[in-house]
Scaffold this motif. Sequence first.
Motif, PDB file in Angstrom:
ATOM      1  N   PHE A   1       5.499  65.741  -2.084  1.00 54.31           N
ATOM      2  CA  PHE A   1       6.616  66.228  -1.290  1.00 54.31           C
ATOM      3  C   PHE A   1       7.823  66.484  -2.183  1.00 54.31           C
ATOM      4  O   PHE A   1       7.962  65.918  -3.260  1.00 54.31           O
ATOM      5  CB  PHE A   1       6.963  65.273  -0.141  1.00 54.31           C
ATOM      6  CG  PHE A   1       7.218  63.849  -0.548  1.00 54.31           C
ATOM      7  CD1 PHE A   1       8.492  63.435  -0.923  1.00 54.31           C
ATOM      8  CD2 PHE A   1       6.197  62.914  -0.529  1.00 54.31           C
ATOM      9  CE1 PHE A   1       8.732  62.125  -1.283  1.00 54.31           C
ATOM     10  CE2 PHE A   1       6.436  61.596  -0.889  1.00 54.31           C
ATOM     11  CZ  PHE A   1       7.707  61.197  -1.269  1.00 54.31           C
ATOM     12  N   ASP A   2       8.692  67.372  -1.707  1.00 52.67           N
ATOM     13  CA  ASP A   2       9.835  67.794  -2.513  1.00 52.67           C
ATOM     14  C   ASP A   2      10.978  68.159  -1.579  1.00 52.67           C
ATOM     15  O   ASP A   2      10.798  68.344  -0.375  1.00 52.67           O
ATOM     16  CB  ASP A   2       9.443  69.004  -3.370  1.00 52.67           C
ATOM     17  CG  ASP A   2      10.384  69.215  -4.547  1.00 52.67           C
ATOM     18  OD1 ASP A   2      11.287  68.372  -4.726  1.00 52.67           O
ATOM     19  OD2 ASP A   2      10.219  70.206  -5.259  1.00 52.67           O
ATOM     20  N   GLY A   3      12.172  68.266  -2.151  1.00 54.84           N
ATOM     21  CA  GLY A   3      13.349  68.622  -1.360  1.00 54.84           C
ATOM     22  C   GLY A   3      14.493  67.701  -1.699  1.00 54.84           C
ATOM     23  O   GLY A   3      14.937  67.625  -2.845  1.00 54.84           O
ATOM     24  N   GLY A   4      14.992  66.958  -0.687  1.00 52.65           N
ATOM     25  CA  GLY A   4      16.066  66.015  -0.901  1.00 52.65           C
ATOM     26  C   GLY A   4      15.716  64.968  -1.942  1.00 52.65           C
ATOM     27  O   GLY A   4      16.573  64.473  -2.670  1.00 52.65           O
ATOM     28  N   PHE A   5      14.455  64.608  -2.007  1.00 53.29           N
ATOM     29  CA  PHE A   5      13.911  63.773  -3.081  1.00 53.29           C
ATOM     30  C   PHE A   5      12.458  64.161  -3.284  1.00 53.29           C
ATOM     31  O   PHE A   5      11.828  64.735  -2.403  1.00 53.29           O
ATOM     32  CB  PHE A   5      14.056  62.266  -2.782  1.00 53.29           C
ATOM     33  CG  PHE A   5      13.488  61.837  -1.458  1.00 53.29           C
ATOM     34  CD1 PHE A   5      12.142  61.518  -1.323  1.00 53.29           C
ATOM     35  CD2 PHE A   5      14.306  61.728  -0.349  1.00 53.29           C
ATOM     36  CE1 PHE A   5      11.618  61.110  -0.110  1.00 53.29           C
ATOM     37  CE2 PHE A   5      13.789  61.311   0.873  1.00 53.29           C
ATOM     38  CZ  PHE A   5      12.452  61.003   1.000  1.00 53.29           C
ATOM     39  N   SER A   6      11.928  63.879  -4.467  1.00 51.14           N
ATOM     40  CA  SER A   6      10.555  64.272  -4.798  1.00 51.14           C
ATOM     41  C   SER A   6       9.673  63.037  -4.899  1.00 51.14           C
ATOM     42  O   SER A   6      10.139  61.952  -5.252  1.00 51.14           O
ATOM     43  CB  SER A   6      10.526  65.026  -6.128  1.00 51.14           C
ATOM     44  OG  SER A   6      11.305  66.194  -6.053  1.00 51.14           O
TER      45      SER A   6
END
Length: 233
Positions: free
Chosen positions: A56-61
């Motif tokens: 998962f990725d985005g605000g944190f990975s």
Amino acid sequence: MNASQTVNNDDILLKLCHSVSHVLSNTTASSVTHAGMVQSISRTRLKPDLGCFSIFDGGFSGLVVINFSADAAIEIYRRYMISMGMPENELAFSHTSDDVANVMGELMNQMLGDFISKVSKELQTSISQSQPKMLTLNKELTISVDTNLDNAVARRVSFKTQNNHIFYLEFAMDKTEFIRSHDFEMDEEFDPDALIETHRKQHDETASKSANSHAVKDLVTDEADSLLDELGI
């Protein structure tokens, strides 16, 4: 969340554990629980008998790995399919079946979807996930899953099915901390099914009242007609 509270990696991991237990318990109509202790590990690995992972990725990975024993995978698969109305004699008996891998992949999608929805809302950030990948492994093979994390924190948590079969969740993500900067109110959570049911009941009540109103009007009309007949009008 009070003004001084922060959310760190282990808090996010706990939310993930809750999503895994919640989704598997509901979809299999059984009890799936996680341990109260969390193990610190050096890296995540895919292990026998059935390994599943998603990035998962985005605000944190980060990376989520779930390693199912053959018994745990089959129990979860069969309970899920039976709860969906499938005949028991048509279900697979081996964890190496493609059907089992497909179902476990779908369940992991649901678990991560529940987790991402809650975290995105509570931490006010956006996260996306990759399609879960499944691998059937033999007892001699262990695969390390490396990710491009700058300062990775890795954890392992054990889970137990209703029949006491064990499986493990391994979790790695950038070391991070969310700090509440000002007061905010989260959107009120709602259950779509409950909302539909509420509207259905309101519609039924309205229809019932309308029917009763028409019945009263018809009764008054019938009595008036009867009175006029008696009077010869």
